[in-house]
Design a protein around this motif. Structure first.
Motif, PDB file in Angstrom:
ATOM      1  N   SER A  59      -4.488   2.774  -1.566  1.00 23.81           N
ATOM      2  CA  SER A  59      -3.944   4.121  -1.379  1.00 23.81           C
ATOM      3  C   SER A  59      -3.514   4.350   0.060  1.00 23.81           C
ATOM      4  CB  SER A  59      -4.997   5.167  -1.758  1.00 23.81           C
ATOM      5  OG  SER A  59      -6.119   5.080  -0.886  1.00 23.81           O
ATOM      6  N   SER A  69      -5.978   2.359   2.694  1.00 20.95           N
ATOM      7  CA  SER A  69      -7.203   1.717   2.227  1.00 20.95           C
ATOM      8  C   SER A  69      -6.859   0.424   1.498  1.00 20.95           C
ATOM      9  CB  SER A  69      -7.978   2.645   1.284  1.00 20.95           C
ATOM     10  OG  SER A  69      -9.043   1.955   0.657  1.00 20.95           O
ATOM     11  N   ARG A 114      -2.855   7.789   2.566  1.00 23.80           N
ATOM     12  CA  ARG A 114      -2.933   9.251   2.628  1.00 23.80           C
ATOM     13  C   ARG A 114      -2.669   9.724   4.054  1.00 23.80           C
ATOM     14  NH1 ARG A 114      -8.837  11.794   3.659  1.00 23.80           N
ATOM     15  NH2 ARG A 114      -9.848  10.022   4.717  1.00 23.80           N
ATOM     16  N   THR A 173      -8.557   0.403  -2.277  1.00 20.17           N
ATOM     17  CA  THR A 173      -7.938   1.182  -3.349  1.00 20.17           C
ATOM     18  C   THR A 173      -6.418   1.048  -3.390  1.00 20.17           C
ATOM     19  OG1 THR A 173      -7.708   3.164  -1.967  1.00 20.17           O
ATOM     20  CG2 THR A 173      -9.799   2.861  -3.147  1.00 20.17           C
ATOM     21  N   LEU A 180       0.833  -1.198   0.000  1.00 17.77           N
ATOM     22  CA  LEU A 180       0.000   0.000   0.000  1.00 17.77           C
ATOM     23  C   LEU A 180       0.867   1.246   0.000  1.00 17.77           C
ATOM     24  CD1 LEU A 180      -2.628  -1.024   2.723  1.00 17.77           C
ATOM     25  CD2 LEU A 180      -2.777  -1.316   0.256  1.00 17.77           C
ATOM     26  N   GLY A 181       0.419   2.276  -0.710  1.00 16.03           N
ATOM     27  CA  GLY A 181       1.059   3.570  -0.624  1.00 16.03           C
ATOM     28  C   GLY A 181       2.311   3.702  -1.454  1.00 16.03           C
ATOM     29  N   GLU A 182       3.139   4.691  -1.074  1.00 16.09           N
ATOM     30  CA  GLU A 182       4.332   5.047  -1.826  1.00 16.09           C
ATOM     31  C   GLU A 182       5.587   4.556  -1.109  1.00 16.09           C
ATOM     32  OE1 GLU A 182       4.018   6.439  -4.694  1.00 16.09           O
ATOM     33  OE2 GLU A 182       1.857   6.772  -4.548  1.00 16.09           O
TER      34      GLU A 182
END
Length: 449
Positions: free
Chosen positions: A56, A51, A58, A54, A13-15
């Motif tokens: 993602s 999430s 944040r 998705t 998940l994420g970056e």
């Protein structure tokens, strides 16, 4: 990373440049929402949301001037606790100067936050915070310089807090010292801060004997841009062995400077922070420059040894739990410490003795023991490791005819904690400080003015 128990599939998940959700404490894991669709974690002092649907990640909220430390957990500690039918999350945060703690409400959808309770106290970590769905209350443990940790609750419905325990009501009979933040700059212009504990009824401009408590790195008085997070908890800590009011109420000023450490130079860096901090306390009119002493426990005892090999300004030094051998080569290959402690851990060497022999030698106080003039008092628990480091310190200093005293306490471990032993060592500490700082004291160890 989310791993499926069913088939082992891992979802990222994420970056890649997202902050870590485990800032070194080992238990600051993310918490799920009640549906298991989102996870919440603390990274770089902000609240983040991941999430699963998705993929993602944040930043849900950042609170200007504050750093979030704890997400309030639900009854079973794997889900984030919410109110308002799941709309509102609750977090514990500390302001960046370390002077205040607070409970904040965070809107789970918009990320908007509001301060529900802020005060000049220290709130404990994740193991001491719980939310009750039945009552709408957050239970937490708080302390300040004049009060031991006690349980409080905050009612999120009406916005009031109540004390629920009184661990030591007898303490209310005593007038204790007060703390203030000391700020200065290092020689290379870096901001530094620390906590100064002063006696009850301190008169501005009065110069006092100063005892400096030393513990370098992020495990001690944590460094921030603007302050010290020990400003509301340094004096009244959980162990009577480290209750600095034993000094402050007897007329001493006690200073705990932040001492960040770079890789490969722990002694140099601790020395820089301690000495420039002491100079700041003197320049600001609190300390008598002719009556300075050092104290340290465990890693702090190693820091103290390093300092007194490089300066003669301190008239007395006291160390306890000296478990790090003053010869880091011997420490690396022997005793109870694994090489990884020095290669990647608190030892701060950044590699092996074969890669950085000069680094290990430079940070081994033993090789400079002949430069020590400061009288040293050692307190040690009999069951604290194999005793090789503390005995090596004593034997080496005795061989060099340096002023040193070694007190070994039966059936004690890393922290001297049994009542008679705590009292005995505090009484000896007070006598030792008075003797070498040229102070007259009464029968309770208080300075006679």
């Amino acid at each position: 990373m989310v791993a499926s128990i069913a088939d082992g599939h891992v979802t990222e998940l994420g970056e890649a440049d997202a902050p870590s959700f485990d800032p070194g404490s080992g238990y600051m894991r993310p918490l799920w929402d009640s549906a298991g669709e989102r996870a919440y974690g603390v990274g770089d002092g902000d609240l983040w949301e991941a999430s699963l649907g998705t993929g993602s990640l944040r930043r849900l909220t950042d609170i200007p001037g504050w750093r979030i430390s704890v997400i309030v957990a639900g009854p079973h500690d794997e889900t984030a606790w919410t109110t308002d039918e799941g709309r509102t999350l609750w977090v514990i945060a500390r302001d960046e100067s370390g002077g205040e703690s607070g409970i904040f409400a965070v809107d789970r959808i918009s990320g908007a936050s509001r301060a529900a309770l802020t005060e000049r106290k220290w709130y404990s970590g994740i193991f001491s915070v719980d939310g009750s769905t039945e009552t709408g209350e957050v239970a937490f443990v708080s302390t300040d310089q004049e009060h031991l940790p006690d349980i409080w609750t905050f009612d999120t419905r009406i916005g009031t807090s109540s004390q629920r325990s009184r661990i030591n009501p007898g303490l209310q009979r005593y007038e204790l010292g007060s703390a203030r933040l000391i700020e200065w700059q290092s020689r290379d212009g870096e901001p530094r801060a620390g906590t100064l504990l002063l006696p009850p009824g301190y008169r501005e401009g009065e110069r006092l004997p100063l005892v400096v408590w030393v513990y370098g790195g992020l495990r001690g008085s944590r460094y921030s841009r603007r302050g010290s997070d020990s400003v509301n908890r340094f004096g009244m800590v959980s162990s009577p062995a480290f209750n600095m009011h034993a000094l402050a109420t007897r007329g001493y000023a006690v200073f705990f400077p932040n001492a960040p450490i770079r890789l490969g130079s722990p002694i140099t860096d601790v020395m820089e922070s301690v000495m420039t901090g002491v100079d700041a306390v003197i320049e600001q009119g609190y300390a008598d420059p002719e009556r300075l002493a050092l104290m340290g426990q465990s890693y702090g005892s190693y820091n103290v040894l390093g300092i007194i090999t490089r300066t003669h300004r301190f008239k007395a030094a006291v160390i306890t739990a000296a478990v790090i051998h003053p010869d880091l080569f011997a420490a690396y290959v022997g005793g109870d410490w694994w090489p990884g402690y020095y290669e990647q851990g608190q030892g701060h060497m950044g590699g092996t003795i074969w890669e950085f022999p000069e680094r290990y030698r430079e940070n081994s106080p033993l090789f400079a023991f002949d430069r020590i003039d400061t009288p040293l008092l050692i307190g040690q628990g009999e069951n604290d490791g194999d005793l090789v480091p503390s005995e090596a310190i004593f034997i080496a200093l005795e061989r060099l005819r340096k002023p040193v005293e070694y007190r070994l306490y039966r059936d004690e471990g890393h922290v001297i904690s049994q009542g008679p032993n705590v009292i005995d060592f505090w009484e000896r500490r007070l006598e030792f400080l008075a003797e070498h700082l040229s102070l007259e004291i009464d029968e309770d160890g208080a300075i006679v003015r």
